[in-house]
Design an enzyme around this catalytic site. Sequence first.
Site, PDB file in Angstrom:
ATOM      1  N   HIS A  72       0.844  -1.184  -0.032  1.00 31.71           N
ATOM      2  CA  HIS A  72       0.050  -0.065  -0.041  1.00 31.71           C
ATOM      3  C   HIS A  72       0.841   1.276  -0.042  1.00 31.71           C
ATOM      4  CE1 HIS A  72      -3.301  -2.700   1.138  1.00 31.71           C
ATOM      5  NE2 HIS A  72      -3.941  -1.812   0.685  1.00 31.71           N
ATOM      6  N   LYS A  75      -0.618   4.813   4.305  1.00 35.01           N
ATOM      7  CA  LYS A  75      -1.505   3.833   5.285  1.00 35.01           C
ATOM      8  C   LYS A  75      -0.864   3.840   6.632  1.00 35.01           C
ATOM      9  CE  LYS A  75      -3.653  -0.520   4.889  1.00 35.01           C
ATOM     10  NZ  LYS A  75      -5.203   0.186   5.019  1.00 35.01           N
TER      11      LYS A  75
HETATM   12  P1  NAD Z   1      -7.499   9.798   4.872  1.00 34.47           P
HETATM   13  O1  NAD Z   1      -6.802  10.211   6.222  1.00 34.47           O
HETATM   14  O2  NAD Z   1      -7.093  10.424   3.641  1.00 34.47           O
HETATM   15  O3  NAD Z   1      -8.996  10.231   5.119  1.00 34.47           O
HETATM   16  C1  NAD Z   1      -9.737  10.116   6.613  1.00 34.47           C
HETATM   17  C2  NAD Z   1     -10.620  11.344   6.683  1.00 34.47           C
HETATM   18  O4  NAD Z   1     -11.257  11.335   7.907  1.00 34.47           O
HETATM   19  C3  NAD Z   1      -9.865  12.775   6.731  1.00 34.47           C
HETATM   20  O5  NAD Z   1     -10.171  13.739   5.996  1.00 34.47           O
HETATM   21  C4  NAD Z   1      -9.975  13.013   8.387  1.00 34.47           C
HETATM   22  O6  NAD Z   1     -10.013  14.438   8.640  1.00 34.47           O
HETATM   23  C5  NAD Z   1     -11.541  12.641   8.236  1.00 34.47           C
HETATM   24  N1  NAD Z   1     -11.897  12.682   9.900  1.00 34.47           N
HETATM   25  C6  NAD Z   1     -11.122  12.163  10.866  1.00 34.47           C
HETATM   26  N2  NAD Z   1     -12.206  12.246  12.046  1.00 34.47           N
HETATM   27  C7  NAD Z   1     -13.118  12.533  11.508  1.00 34.47           C
HETATM   28  C8  NAD Z   1     -14.809  12.846  11.975  1.00 34.47           C
HETATM   29  N3  NAD Z   1     -14.719  12.948  13.308  1.00 34.47           N
HETATM   30  N4  NAD Z   1     -15.735  13.193  11.356  1.00 34.47           N
HETATM   31  C9  NAD Z   1     -15.431  13.341  10.017  1.00 34.47           C
HETATM   32  N5  NAD Z   1     -14.322  13.206   9.258  1.00 34.47           N
HETATM   33  C10 NAD Z   1     -13.169  12.685  10.027  1.00 34.47           C
HETATM   34  O7  NAD Z   1      -7.794   8.335   4.799  1.00 34.47           O
HETATM   35  P2  NAD Z   1      -8.179   7.146   3.570  1.00 34.47           P
HETATM   36  O8  NAD Z   1      -6.818   6.910   2.830  1.00 34.47           O
HETATM   37  O9  NAD Z   1      -9.314   8.065   2.785  1.00 34.47           O
HETATM   38  O10 NAD Z   1      -8.209   5.979   4.269  1.00 34.47           O
HETATM   39  C11 NAD Z   1      -9.687   6.115   5.192  1.00 34.47           C
HETATM   40  C12 NAD Z   1      -9.982   4.722   5.792  1.00 34.47           C
HETATM   41  O11 NAD Z   1     -10.685   3.699   4.733  1.00 34.47           O
HETATM   42  C13 NAD Z   1      -8.584   3.781   6.109  1.00 34.47           C
HETATM   43  O12 NAD Z   1      -8.995   3.036   7.443  1.00 34.47           O
HETATM   44  C14 NAD Z   1      -8.402   2.819   5.042  1.00 34.47           C
HETATM   45  O13 NAD Z   1      -7.580   1.840   5.203  1.00 34.47           O
HETATM   46  C15 NAD Z   1      -9.689   2.625   4.508  1.00 34.47           C
HETATM   47  N6  NAD Z   1      -9.929   2.162   3.247  1.00 34.47           N
HETATM   48  C16 NAD Z   1     -10.776   1.102   2.982  1.00 34.47           C
HETATM   49  C17 NAD Z   1     -11.131   0.873   1.588  1.00 34.47           C
HETATM   50  C18 NAD Z   1     -11.969  -0.255   1.397  1.00 34.47           C
HETATM   51  O14 NAD Z   1     -12.388  -0.518   0.271  1.00 34.47           O
HETATM   52  N7  NAD Z   1     -12.646  -0.812   2.465  1.00 34.47           N
HETATM   53  C19 NAD Z   1     -10.167   1.316   0.513  1.00 34.47           C
HETATM   54  C20 NAD Z   1      -9.509   2.291   0.636  1.00 34.47           C
HETATM   55  C21 NAD Z   1      -9.165   2.895   2.154  1.00 34.47           C
END
Ligand code: NAD
Length: 270
Positions: free
Chosen positions: A155, A159
Amino acid sequence: MVRIAVMGASGRMGQMLVATVDASDQATLSAAVEREGHGWVGRDLGAAMGGTSRGLVVTDDLGAALAACDAVIDFTTPAVSVALVQQAAAGGVAHVIGTTGFSDADLAAIASAGATGRIVRAGNMSLGVNLLVSLTQQVAAALGEGFDIEIVEAHHRHKVDAPSGTALMLGDAAAAGRGVRLGEVADRGRDGITGARAEGAIGFHAIRGGDYVGEHDVIFAGPGERVVLRHVASDRALFARGALRAALWLQDRGPGEYAMLDVLGLTPRG
Ligand code: NAD
């Protein structure tokens, strides 16, 4: 039109979700939520994303956002998702959880919210990975313990959790194929004088760097031959499309915690 709130709208997945909902003719974006104190809160979403104004202001008022939506799509952090799951259930809002990195206690809290709430939780929302989960279980069952299972994932450098949620899904499937529990056989990130490989272990290794979107290999290494199941994600729009599909699918479901395999109709029978 199904009204969608996107949690963490400024995030990597959040911005992809906004674009995916915008492109859908079955859903409309009703709220873009960010954490209190985030620089986007109070700004127009379109302008914050670097485009033109669209008349939707990014909010940190989660209660108001939930009151005005049919589903909330949440790719944030474990603490945020666990807090949200009860609130969404109480408000009758379908909750799609893409967040990864949950503890066992977090997973139990999400499962208990499924008594009243409608939830899809998946460490990976792509069709290909969920197909790979099914195949991994079948191959593990067919090959037996004479083949050593190693799961290698890669990744991007940002991450924060390892192994990936997807790697753990694949590990669970491999363990299920062998009729064992992953917690009893997982061997995570070897280092040093580890001794010979334990019989029946399922190994995990995590590569972090650059801009990998997500790659997973499930290696079955046997005497004289190896079988490798591989999935490569090259565009995170894939996950956003899966999440939106899950949000739409939940609109016709009763309470419960569902998996992406249910949404895709790939749930193993029997
Ligand atoms: P990222 O850090 O870019 O985004 C997370 C966002 O959440 C940030 O903008 C942050 O400010 C926001 N956030 C934090 N606390 C918050 C709150 N209380 N209220 C509203 N927003 C809040 O991360 P990302 O790369 O987008 O990944 C996020 C998650 O998704 C990770 O756990 C990642 O592993 C997961 N993910 C899952 C899949 C899937 O298919 N299930 C795919 C990609 C990423």
